[in-house]
Write a protein that holds these residues in place. Structure first.
Motif, PDB file in Angstrom:
ATOM      1  N   ALA A  33      10.107   0.959  11.911  1.00 41.00           N
ATOM      2  CA  ALA A  33      11.011  -0.055  12.460  1.00 41.00           C
ATOM      3  C   ALA A  33      10.404  -0.785  13.653  1.00 41.00           C
ATOM      4  CB  ALA A  33      12.336   0.592  12.865  1.00 41.00           C
ATOM      5  N   ASP A  34       9.427  -0.170  14.351  1.00 35.36           N
ATOM      6  CA  ASP A  34       8.869  -0.814  15.535  1.00 35.36           C
ATOM      7  C   ASP A  34       8.023  -2.036  15.195  1.00 35.36           C
ATOM      8  OD1 ASP A  34       7.042   0.968  14.353  1.00 35.36           O
ATOM      9  OD2 ASP A  34       5.828   0.983  16.167  1.00 35.36           O
ATOM     10  N   ASN A  35       7.721  -2.237  13.887  1.00 37.68           N
ATOM     11  CA  ASN A  35       6.978  -3.424  13.474  1.00 37.68           C
ATOM     12  C   ASN A  35       7.880  -4.637  13.241  1.00 37.68           C
ATOM     13  OD1 ASN A  35       4.604  -1.965  13.509  1.00 37.68           O
ATOM     14  ND2 ASN A  35       4.704  -1.432  11.334  1.00 37.68           N
ATOM     15  N   MET A  36       9.191  -4.437  13.312  1.00 38.45           N
ATOM     16  CA  MET A  36      10.128  -5.514  13.001  1.00 38.45           C
ATOM     17  C   MET A  36      10.435  -6.361  14.231  1.00 38.45           C
ATOM     18  SD  MET A  36      12.901  -3.452  10.667  1.00 38.45           S
ATOM     19  CE  MET A  36      12.395  -2.522   9.213  1.00 38.45           C
ATOM     20  N   PRO A  37      10.922  -7.605  14.008  1.00 39.21           N
ATOM     21  CA  PRO A  37      11.420  -8.397  15.140  1.00 39.21           C
ATOM     22  C   PRO A  37      12.532  -7.655  15.865  1.00 39.21           C
ATOM     23  CG  PRO A  37      11.205  -9.751  13.171  1.00 39.21           C
ATOM     24  CD  PRO A  37      10.971  -8.335  12.735  1.00 39.21           C
ATOM     25  N   THR A  38      12.784  -8.004  17.107  1.00 34.42           N
ATOM     26  CA  THR A  38      13.688  -7.239  17.970  1.00 34.42           C
ATOM     27  C   THR A  38      15.069  -7.048  17.355  1.00 34.42           C
ATOM     28  OG1 THR A  38      12.531  -8.072  19.922  1.00 34.42           O
ATOM     29  CG2 THR A  38      14.717  -7.113  20.262  1.00 34.42           C
ATOM     30  N   VAL A  39      15.671  -8.122  16.859  1.00 31.29           N
ATOM     31  CA  VAL A  39      17.029  -8.022  16.307  1.00 31.29           C
ATOM     32  C   VAL A  39      17.055  -7.101  15.096  1.00 31.29           C
ATOM     33  CG1 VAL A  39      18.911  -9.305  15.239  1.00 31.29           C
ATOM     34  CG2 VAL A  39      17.698 -10.294  17.186  1.00 31.29           C
ATOM     35  N   LEU A  40      16.123  -7.307  14.183  1.00 26.60           N
ATOM     36  CA  LEU A  40      16.081  -6.466  12.986  1.00 26.60           C
ATOM     37  C   LEU A  40      15.768  -5.020  13.340  1.00 26.60           C
ATOM     38  CD1 LEU A  40      14.265  -8.720  10.352  1.00 26.60           C
ATOM     39  CD2 LEU A  40      16.716  -8.330  10.653  1.00 26.60           C
ATOM     40  N   ARG A  41      14.948  -4.808  14.365  1.00 25.16           N
ATOM     41  CA  ARG A  41      14.626  -3.443  14.772  1.00 25.16           C
ATOM     42  C   ARG A  41      15.865  -2.700  15.243  1.00 25.16           C
ATOM     43  NH1 ARG A  41      11.325  -4.412  18.647  1.00 25.16           N
ATOM     44  NH2 ARG A  41      12.631  -3.807  20.418  1.00 25.16           N
ATOM     45  N   HIS A  42      16.702  -3.370  16.038  1.00 28.32           N
ATOM     46  CA  HIS A  42      17.934  -2.723  16.514  1.00 28.32           C
ATOM     47  C   HIS A  42      18.879  -2.426  15.354  1.00 28.32           C
ATOM     48  CE1 HIS A  42      16.806  -2.939  20.635  1.00 28.32           C
ATOM     49  NE2 HIS A  42      16.917  -4.259  20.746  1.00 28.32           N
ATOM     50  N   ILE A  43      18.959  -3.355  14.401  1.00 28.30           N
ATOM     51  CA  ILE A  43      19.802  -3.115  13.217  1.00 28.30           C
ATOM     52  C   ILE A  43      19.282  -1.911  12.441  1.00 28.30           C
ATOM     53  CG2 ILE A  43      20.532  -4.056  10.997  1.00 28.30           C
ATOM     54  CD1 ILE A  43      20.496  -6.827  12.273  1.00 28.30           C
ATOM     55  N   ALA A  44      17.971  -1.863  12.255  1.00 30.20           N
ATOM     56  CA  ALA A  44      17.368  -0.767  11.505  1.00 30.20           C
ATOM     57  C   ALA A  44      17.597   0.582  12.189  1.00 30.20           C
ATOM     58  CB  ALA A  44      15.874  -1.016  11.323  1.00 30.20           C
ATOM     59  N   GLU A  45      17.500   0.595  13.523  1.00 32.48           N
ATOM     60  CA  GLU A  45      17.639   1.859  14.252  1.00 32.48           C
ATOM     61  C   GLU A  45      19.066   2.402  14.203  1.00 32.48           C
ATOM     62  OE1 GLU A  45      14.075   0.935  17.515  1.00 32.48           O
ATOM     63  OE2 GLU A  45      16.189   0.798  18.097  1.00 32.48           O
ATOM     64  N   TRP A  46      20.066   1.526  14.052  1.00 30.59           N
ATOM     65  CA  TRP A  46      21.463   1.973  13.988  1.00 30.59           C
ATOM     66  C   TRP A  46      22.015   1.952  12.565  1.00 30.59           C
ATOM     67  CZ3 TRP A  46      24.275   4.167  17.854  1.00 30.59           C
ATOM     68  CH2 TRP A  46      23.693   4.140  19.128  1.00 30.59           C
ATOM     69  N   ASN A  47      21.154   1.736  11.615  1.00 30.21           N
ATOM     70  CA  ASN A  47      21.519   1.726  10.207  1.00 30.21           C
ATOM     71  C   ASN A  47      21.757   3.168   9.741  1.00 30.21           C
ATOM     72  OD1 ASN A  47      21.581   1.533   7.418  1.00 30.21           O
ATOM     73  ND2 ASN A  47      19.907   0.062   7.296  1.00 30.21           N
ATOM     74  N   PRO A  48      22.899   3.482   9.119  1.00 34.38           N
ATOM     75  CA  PRO A  48      23.119   4.861   8.645  1.00 34.38           C
ATOM     76  C   PRO A  48      22.066   5.300   7.643  1.00 34.38           C
ATOM     77  CG  PRO A  48      24.783   3.349   7.766  1.00 34.38           C
ATOM     78  CD  PRO A  48      24.049   2.619   8.844  1.00 34.38           C
ATOM     79  N   PHE A  49      21.553   4.367   6.880  1.00 36.87           N
ATOM     80  CA  PHE A  49      20.483   4.671   5.933  1.00 36.87           C
ATOM     81  C   PHE A  49      19.240   5.145   6.685  1.00 36.87           C
ATOM     82  CE2 PHE A  49      16.891   3.410   3.254  1.00 36.87           C
ATOM     83  CZ  PHE A  49      17.267   3.919   2.026  1.00 36.87           C
ATOM     84  N   SER A  50      18.880   4.448   7.771  1.00 42.30           N
ATOM     85  CA  SER A  50      17.718   4.831   8.564  1.00 42.30           C
ATOM     86  C   SER A  50      17.883   6.216   9.176  1.00 42.30           C
ATOM     87  CB  SER A  50      17.479   3.806   9.685  1.00 42.30           C
ATOM     88  OG  SER A  50      17.102   2.554   9.178  1.00 42.30           O
ATOM     89  N   ALA A  51      19.105   6.528   9.616  1.00 46.09           N
ATOM     90  CA  ALA A  51      19.341   7.838  10.232  1.00 46.09           C
ATOM     91  C   ALA A  51      19.059   8.967   9.244  1.00 46.09           C
ATOM     92  CB  ALA A  51      20.778   7.920  10.738  1.00 46.09           C
ATOM     93  N   THR A  52      19.505   8.782   8.014  1.00 46.95           N
ATOM     94  CA  THR A  52      19.270   9.821   7.008  1.00 46.95           C
ATOM     95  C   THR A  52      17.798   9.909   6.638  1.00 46.95           C
ATOM     96  OG1 THR A  52      21.506   9.515   6.123  1.00 46.95           O
ATOM     97  CG2 THR A  52      19.921  10.618   4.702  1.00 46.95           C
ATOM     98  N   VAL A  53      17.134   8.773   6.535  1.00 39.54           N
ATOM     99  CA  VAL A  53      15.695   8.780   6.240  1.00 39.54           C
ATOM    100  C   VAL A  53      14.930   9.500   7.353  1.00 39.54           C
ATOM    101  CG1 VAL A  53      13.637   7.330   5.988  1.00 39.54           C
ATOM    102  CG2 VAL A  53      15.760   6.683   4.837  1.00 39.54           C
ATOM    103  N   GLN A  54      15.262   9.178   8.597  1.00 35.67           N
ATOM    104  CA  GLN A  54      14.594   9.820   9.734  1.00 35.67           C
ATOM    105  C   GLN A  54      14.869  11.320   9.755  1.00 35.67           C
ATOM    106  OE1 GLN A  54      12.506   8.251  11.581  1.00 35.67           O
ATOM    107  NE2 GLN A  54      12.303   9.253  13.573  1.00 35.67           N
ATOM    108  N   ALA A  55      16.119  11.705   9.461  1.00 33.61           N
ATOM    109  CA  ALA A  55      16.475  13.121   9.440  1.00 33.61           C
ATOM    110  C   ALA A  55      15.705  13.857   8.349  1.00 33.61           C
ATOM    111  CB  ALA A  55      17.980  13.271   9.225  1.00 33.61           C
TER     112      ALA A  55
END
Length: 286
Positions: A213-235
């Motif tokens: 996610a750190d490669n994304m533009p700022t707005v998209l990065r914040h969306i990705a970090e709070w995305n429930p899908f991202s949380a499960t992938v990270q977990a």
């Protein structure tokens, strides 16, 4: 029994027996019915397996040496990073099938026949989502075997790996209730399939599933970090031991505590969309 009619004739309609035990029993009966139906249409299961296997092979060997993860462009490093995202995408894309199945039952009048039986009103939807969960679990087993063949490994032991798969299945079950609501809200199975996929693509691709996610533009990065899908992938990555050395962990709370974030997101989605789906079911078939 209750009676309904036009004033000249009255037709008895069975009333559902109350109680949590009866609701569970009815849900299991409906789940069994859907599983038997799936077994009699094996091509649905086969086609459901082909797509995630294609994603594994294509992403592993086409993009494997082109995407840097933790400062490394080693294809084997990317495969370890990738698989949790593929697993999560697989369980969430099953949502479209769940919605289409419910829309098909509505279109054919099967739901009306269920309503003529003395069964819990929410059992039809619960049984359907449970059957889809079983199918998704079987798909994950096959996909995990394919992942091992292409070089994916777990590094934190079997118990944590099973916990990772449990979180993935919980996310898939939660999203199946979104699919149920979509299936109840449209008129045809084709519309349910389209409606079930149109929101999944931005959800899965604006995430950390395939690229950091750190490669994304700022707005998209914040969306990705709070995305429930991202949380499960990270977990899942954390539990599988697939986070590469030097991988930057964002400061967002869901990324710092992905297991808890994944559990919270999934439970909230189940509670909200199950309630909305059951309400929609009652109004749509009233």
């Amino acid at each position: 029994m209750t009676a309904v009619g036009d004033g000249l004739s009255r037709r008895p309609v069975p009333r559902a027996r109350g109680g949590a035990v009866q609701s569970v029993r009815d849900s299991l009966v409906v789940a069994q019915r859907n599983l038997i139906r799936m077994m009699r249409i094996p091509e649905v299961v086969i086609f459901g397996l082909v797509q995630p296997i294609m994603f594994v092979v294509l992403f592993s060997y086409v993009f494997g040496g082109s995407i840097a993860v933790g400062g490394s462009t080693d294809p084997s490093t990317y495969r370890q990073f990738l698989m949790a995202g593929i697993f999560a995408q697989t369980v969430t894309f099953a949502t479209a099938g769940a919605g289409a199945g419910i829309a098909d039952d509505m279109h054919k009048g099967l739901i009306d026949r269920f309503r003529s039986l003395p069964m819990a009103r929410g059992a039809v939807l619960t049984g359907r989502t449970l059957a889809d969960l079983v199918q998704t679990a079987l798909t994950l087993v096959v996909l995990a075997i394919v992942a091992v063949i292409v070089g994916w490994r777990v590094h934190n032991g079997i118990p944590k790996a099973l916990a990772g798969f449990a979180l993935l299945l919980l996310l898939g079950y939660a999203f199946s209730w979104i699919g149920a609501l979509i299936g109840l809200s449209v008129r045809t199975p084709e519309a349910a399939t389209s409606g079930g996929l149109i929101w999944l693509f931005p959800l899965t691709f604006i995430s950390n599933a395939f690229v950091p996610a750190d490669n994304m533009p700022t707005v998209l990065r914040h969306i990705a970090e709070w995305n429930p899908f991202s949380a499960t992938v990270q977990a899942a990555r954390q539990l599988f031991g697939n986070l590469p050395p030097g991988y930057p962990v964002p400061s967002a709370w869901p990324m710092q505590h992905p297991v808890w974030a994944s559990l919270i997101w999934s439970v909230v989605i189940v509670l909200v969309f199950r309630s909305l789906s059951v309400r929609k079911y009652r109004s749509a078939t009233a």
